[in-house]
Scaffold this motif. Structure first.
Motif, PDB file in Angstrom:
ATOM      1  N   HIS A 188       0.836  -1.198   0.000  1.00  0.00           N
ATOM      2  CA  HIS A 188       0.000   0.000   0.000  1.00  0.00           C
ATOM      3  C   HIS A 188       0.872   1.250   0.000  1.00  0.00           C
ATOM      4  O   HIS A 188       0.599   2.232  -0.707  1.00  0.00           O
ATOM      5  CB  HIS A 188      -0.928  -0.018   1.220  1.00  0.00           C
ATOM      6  CG  HIS A 188      -1.901   1.118   1.257  1.00  0.00           C
ATOM      7  ND1 HIS A 188      -2.014   1.971   2.329  1.00  0.00           N
ATOM      8  CD2 HIS A 188      -2.797   1.555   0.345  1.00  0.00           C
ATOM      9  CE1 HIS A 188      -2.941   2.871   2.078  1.00  0.00           C
ATOM     10  NE2 HIS A 188      -3.435   2.643   0.877  1.00  0.00           N
ATOM     11  N   VAL A 189       1.935   1.228   0.778  1.00  0.00           N
ATOM     12  CA  VAL A 189       2.864   2.357   0.828  1.00  0.00           C
ATOM     13  C   VAL A 189       3.595   2.487  -0.512  1.00  0.00           C
ATOM     14  O   VAL A 189       3.767   3.591  -1.032  1.00  0.00           O
ATOM     15  CB  VAL A 189       3.872   2.165   1.972  1.00  0.00           C
ATOM     16  CG1 VAL A 189       4.882   3.308   2.005  1.00  0.00           C
ATOM     17  CG2 VAL A 189       3.143   2.054   3.312  1.00  0.00           C
ATOM     18  N   LEU A 191       2.605   1.648  -3.520  1.00  0.00           N
ATOM     19  CA  LEU A 191       1.742   2.166  -4.578  1.00  0.00           C
ATOM     20  C   LEU A 191       1.601   3.685  -4.522  1.00  0.00           C
ATOM     21  O   LEU A 191       1.328   4.325  -5.539  1.00  0.00           O
ATOM     22  CB  LEU A 191       0.365   1.517  -4.476  1.00  0.00           C
ATOM     23  CG  LEU A 191       0.287   0.024  -4.811  1.00  0.00           C
ATOM     24  CD1 LEU A 191      -1.114  -0.511  -4.533  1.00  0.00           C
ATOM     25  CD2 LEU A 191       0.660  -0.221  -6.264  1.00  0.00           C
ATOM     26  N   MET A 192       1.783   4.258  -3.359  1.00  0.00           N
ATOM     27  CA  MET A 192       1.619   5.697  -3.194  1.00  0.00           C
ATOM     28  C   MET A 192       2.920   6.466  -3.415  1.00  0.00           C
ATOM     29  O   MET A 192       2.922   7.694  -3.399  1.00  0.00           O
ATOM     30  CB  MET A 192       1.072   5.996  -1.796  1.00  0.00           C
ATOM     31  CG  MET A 192      -0.294   5.357  -1.541  1.00  0.00           C
ATOM     32  SD  MET A 192      -0.938   5.694   0.103  1.00  0.00           S
ATOM     33  CE  MET A 192      -1.302   7.445  -0.039  1.00  0.00           C
ATOM     34  N   GLU A 193       4.025   5.735  -3.611  1.00  0.00           N
ATOM     35  CA  GLU A 193       5.301   6.408  -3.826  1.00  0.00           C
ATOM     36  C   GLU A 193       5.295   7.139  -5.169  1.00  0.00           C
ATOM     37  O   GLU A 193       4.832   6.589  -6.179  1.00  0.00           O
ATOM     38  CB  GLU A 193       6.459   5.408  -3.788  1.00  0.00           C
ATOM     39  CG  GLU A 193       6.699   4.763  -2.432  1.00  0.00           C
ATOM     40  CD  GLU A 193       7.257   5.755  -1.423  1.00  0.00           C
ATOM     41  OE1 GLU A 193       7.571   6.892  -1.808  1.00  0.00           O
ATOM     42  OE2 GLU A 193       7.376   5.380  -0.236  1.00  0.00           O
ATOM     43  N   LYS A 212      -7.315   0.985  -5.270  1.00  0.00           N
ATOM     44  CA  LYS A 212      -8.304   1.606  -4.402  1.00  0.00           C
ATOM     45  C   LYS A 212      -8.408   0.817  -3.113  1.00  0.00           C
ATOM     46  O   LYS A 212      -8.006  -0.349  -3.029  1.00  0.00           O
ATOM     47  CB  LYS A 212      -9.663   1.681  -5.093  1.00  0.00           C
ATOM     48  CG  LYS A 212     -10.311   0.328  -5.368  1.00  0.00           C
ATOM     49  CD  LYS A 212     -11.668   0.495  -6.042  1.00  0.00           C
ATOM     50  CE  LYS A 212     -12.313  -0.873  -6.337  1.00  0.00           C
ATOM     51  NZ  LYS A 212     -13.650  -0.722  -6.964  1.00  0.00           N
ATOM     52  N   GLU A 213      -8.943   1.469  -2.092  1.00  0.00           N
ATOM     53  CA  GLU A 213      -9.157   0.832  -0.807  1.00  0.00           C
ATOM     54  C   GLU A 213     -10.624   0.464  -0.681  1.00  0.00           C
ATOM     55  O   GLU A 213     -11.492   1.330  -0.766  1.00  0.00           O
ATOM     56  CB  GLU A 213      -8.740   1.768   0.330  1.00  0.00           C
ATOM     57  CG  GLU A 213      -7.265   2.158   0.291  1.00  0.00           C
ATOM     58  CD  GLU A 213      -6.933   3.222   1.313  1.00  0.00           C
ATOM     59  OE1 GLU A 213      -7.807   3.521   2.172  1.00  0.00           O
ATOM     60  OE2 GLU A 213      -5.809   3.765   1.263  1.00  0.00           O
TER      61      GLU A 213
END
Length: 857
Positions: A188-189, A191-193, A212-213
């Motif tokens: 999850h971390v 993917l946001m980088e 998406k969450e």
């Protein structure tokens, strides 16, 4: 109608029934002694020359001859072939598999090392009506085809076959292959980088991976990763850099690059599959390096599969299994009474022969993946964490492959990670260090994803490639051949390598033919590695962090325990809260205990008596302080002032420290080395860069940005140190292969370790070039440090028992030390490791004069 077999092949009595295993309880057939011998002993088929002389008249000889290329490898004259019946043993070990179909195969073995890559199987082929299985592969999986040979169809239909294998895994396999991610997962971390991007195959461009969450679940687009070999060509021009990132983000910006790699056909296996691209020239720090250290595990572990391009010497070769012009022949022959046999090459034989499998970076790319599609030798092999399937063998209806195809697959080692993590670690190091690195200074980067994977089970950080939860054991590695110190980059002048240093005490500090934890060296440890760590080690290891501050390598007061489900493979001990629970069934006493005079006969004055907590019952539990015990009438006695030896705080950490050292080793006489009574933390030795005093911290694990300020290479500790002579054994003990003193790799030499009186007291294997340099200088005496206790000498290490101690060989257990031969560098102020050996404890005086503070770099 089968062709007549030659006189050598006819006695096998080949038939369909020989390859299909029937339920032995319902079998009414009678067996002769000869038939039972043929089924259970290796069968001599003849030399390669004899087999090729009869290929025109014997279908079986013709089939076997195709296992060896024409012309054969050099120096194979006289090579002999044997056939061995092997059985799918799934029903013997898996109760859920009872009642399933089981098959036999004939393994084709050659007695020559140059023909090891020609190992193959003779497999019963499925009936001809299943020939067109590419289009509807899953529909053709039934009792009649399971684990039998499969005739290959048209190349253009292979993507259908591949798609079905992935679907079978997704539908039928367990948690290891199909687990869902929560939003707390590391991915999850990732993917946001802002630097994480993929290739959108539909638009031929770089994009972020959509996700998406959904409640507590993380959902993201399916993507695949690629594992391949750069090669020495100009293929590095395809890397994504600052100068081309913007153009590649545009639609069509990557069209020409993808075409060059011959990937487009396989990418259409899934309508939209994405591949990671990374920027390789980001200022300040290499983004490539950052990705390797932080996202390799979630990146490969969450891909729908990893495409492994193992054909040829580099990425330009493409995927030959999808190229109609490069299809290898498929050899099938009617050898007897309807038994159509297919020549099948085991997956790992083909994979291990590839250039891709020799590269270090591909090791973790393969093991971190849930599924791999491996293209090599013109064939496709599907491997996941549950099974493995070759394209020329039918799987069963749930996607399971033949059991023996799994034996050498590295992905199957993952099943051992949760059971015995340090076993998994040792095997990974042995396999990984056999491989090649374009830049040897990437030795830790190319293993970083594996370290991250193992940390999840071991609950401890790795220090220069060694797990801190089993640190004493991790130091017991040995080279299997030539080795030299890794001092500077070989091929790269990148900034990130400029100040990089590796220690001599870790395998990562050496460029070698390979590293192993030799069974003959560590066998006594592996019987129960936790018991060995707790009962036979003593050193309080400290390492210097990036600021020069000493911190403990491992500390039970702040560590979590290794989660290996097998207790004997766990690391250092962490007392749990349960050890403090009230137990009124036992009385406790606290006494002063001194060792007997014989325990320290040569160690000078007896040590100060040590407080030891003892139970009056054999049940293991935790003592209470006296003021908390119950009186005779069941009431708690009045608290009183405690004596110094009894005083402690009865919370978890302080109680543990009171009764254990910082590695969970009991503070009691007899259960540990006598070094527990010696100072182990009063450090005074300094280094030139920190010359004035030694600073320590109570923090045992790395905190903050350890990438910016990585650990220094120095271990600092106390142990026994002594000098011994190192003398090579004579050529009279040379074995039949020409190795001196047992089966050693090239560049190694076994030596005697002798005390100052000239009596043999130990054994060691050293680098032959290092030994030659010392002999030229006339030096025979070297310094040794004891690092842990060893169980016994092997016959190779100590062939003639000289009664150095007054015991017979079988009585001598744990009378030895593991020792490091070290060299001192006075200007730098530290020692370097040279080699690992074993020495009798009795060769050390175990006196205060030998108890030394050491800095090992």
């Amino acid at each position: 109608m089968a062709s007549k077999l030659c006189d050598r092949c006819s006695p096998l009595g080949l038939s369909v029934e020989k390859f299909l295993v029937r339920d032995d309880r319902s079998s009414g057939s009678r067996h002769s002694v000869r038939s039972l011998q043929l089924a259970n002993e290796r069968y001599f088929l003849g030399s390669l020359e004899q087999i090729r002389e009869t290929v025109a008249t014997c279908q079986l000889c013709a089939l076997v001859s195709h296992a060896v290329p024409d012309p054969p490898p050099p120096h194979t004259n006289g090579a002999v072939c044997h056939l061995i019946w092997e059985i799918d043993g799934r029903t013997s070990v898996d109760t859920e598999a009872r009642g399933e179909k089981c098959t036999r195969r004939l393994r084709v073995c050659w007695n020559h090392p140059n023909l090891e890559q020609c190992e193959s199987y003779l497999v019963l082929a499925a009936p001809a009506r299943y020939d067109n299985s590419d289009v509807n592969y899953r529909g053709f999986l039934n009792n009649e085809t399971e684990f039998l040979g499969r005739r290959l169809g048209r190349t253009e239909n292979k993507r259908n076959f591949i798609r079905e294998l992935v679907r079978l895994c997704e539908r039928y396999h367990g948690y290891r292959c199909t687990r869902k991610l929560g939003i707390e997962d590391d991915f999850h971390v990732t993917l946001m980088e802002p630097y994480f991007g993929v290739i959108d195959i539909e638009n031929d461009s770089l994009v972020p991976l959509p996700f998406k969450e959904n409640g507590d679940q993380l959902e993201f687009e399916s993507y695949a990763t690629v594992s391949y070999v750069w090669g020495e060509s100009d293929s590095r021009q395809h890397t994504t850099r600052m100068a081309n990132i913007q153009s590649r983000r545009k639609s069509g910006g990557l069209a020409s690059r993808i075409a060059n790699y011959n990937l487009r056909i396989i990418l259409r296996v899934k309508r939209k599959i994405d591949f990671l691209r990374r920027i390789t020239d980001r200022k300040g720090t290499s983004l490539s390096c950052t990705l390797r250290l932080t996202v390799l595990l979630p990146l490969y572990g969450n891909a729908i599969f990893t495409l492994c391009a193992a054909d040829g010497l580099d990425a330009r070769t493409g995927l030959l299994a999808l190229d109609e012009d490069h299809q290898p022949a498929q050899w099938i022959a009617n050898c007897a009474g309807g038994a159509h046999l297919l020549l099948h090459r085991p997956p790992e034989v083909s994979i291990e022969a590839s250039q891709w499998n020799e590269r270090a970076w591909t090791f973790q790319e393969r093991l971190l993946s849930k599924r791999c599609l491996i293209f090599t030798g013109g064939r496709v092999y599907f491997q996941c964490r549950s099974t493995g399937v070759s394209e020329d063998i039918f799987a069963d209806r749930c996607g399971k492959g033949w059991s023996l195809d799994l034996l050498r697959s590295p992905l199957q080692m993952l099943s051992q990670l949760k059971l015995r993590a340090v076993w998994f670690y040792a095997h990974c190091v042995s396999l990984y260090t056999l491989r090649e690195l374009y830049e040897p200074f990437d030795i830790l980067s190319a293993f970083s994803g594996m370290c991250k994977l193992m940390e999840y089970t071991m609950h401890s950080p790795f220090i220069f490639g060694l797990p801190t939860s089993h640190f004493d054991f991790a130091l017991l590695w040995q080279p299997i051949g030539r080795s030299s110190r890794l001092n500077k980059p070989k091929r790269s002048d990148e900034q990130k390598y400029k100040d990089m240093k590796f220690p001599s005490w870790s395998w990562c500090g050496w460029e070698s033919d390979g590293i192993k934890y030799a069974p003959e060296m560590v066998d006594g440890c592996l019987t129960d590695i936790r018991a060995w760590l707790l009962d036979h080690t003593w050193i309080d290891w400290h390492i210097r962090d990036g600021h020069g501050t000493l911190r403990r390598v491992w500390d039970m007061s702040s560590a979590k325990e290794d989660e290996s489900t097998s207790v004997r493979w766990k690391g250092y001990k962490v007392p749990s809260n349960e050890t403090l629970e009230d137990d009124s069934d036992h009385e406790w006493s606290l006494v002063l205990s001194s060792p007997s005079p014989t325990d320290h006969s040569d160690a000078g004055p007896p040590p100060v008596p040590t407080p030891v907590i003892r139970m009056t019952s054999n049940t293991v539990s935790t003592p209470k302080p006296k003021h908390m015990r119950k009186g005779k009438k069941g009431k708690r006695t009045k608290p009183r002032e405690e004596s110094y030896s009894e005083r402690s705080h009865w919370d978890v950490k302080n109680y543990a420290i009171h009764r254990h050292d910082n590695y969970g080793r009991l503070r009691q006489v007899g259960g540990m080395s006598a070094s527990l009574d010696k100072p182990r933390e009063d450090f005074t030795l300094t280094l030139p860069e920190d010359p004035y005093h030694v600073r320590k911290t109570s923090v045992s694990h790395r905190t903050g940005s350890y990438h910016e300020f990585p650990d220094q290479i120095f271990l600092q500790f106390f142990t026994w140190q002594a000098s011994f002579h190192v003398v090579p054994i004579t050529t009279e003990t040379m074995d039949s292969a020409g190795h001196v003193g047992g089966c050693l790799g090239p560049g190694l030499r076994r030596c005697h370790i002798m005390d100052r009186r000239g009596d043999k007291c130990g054994s060691i294997v050293v680098n032959a070039e290092w030994l030659l340099r010392q002999q030229r200088g006339g030096k025979t005496e070297f310094e040794f440090i004891a690092i842990s206790e060893a169980k016994a000498f092997t016959k190779e290490e100590f062939p003639d028992w000289t009664h150095y101690i007054p015991k017979e060989r079988v009585e001598s257990e744990w009378d030895l030390f593991f020792v490091l031969l070290v060299e001192h560098f006075p200007i730098e102020g530290f020692y370097r490791r040279v080699a690992l050996g074993k020495v009798f404890k009795a060769a050390f005086a175990l006196s205060d004069d030998e108890w030394k503070e050491v800095i090992l770099g």
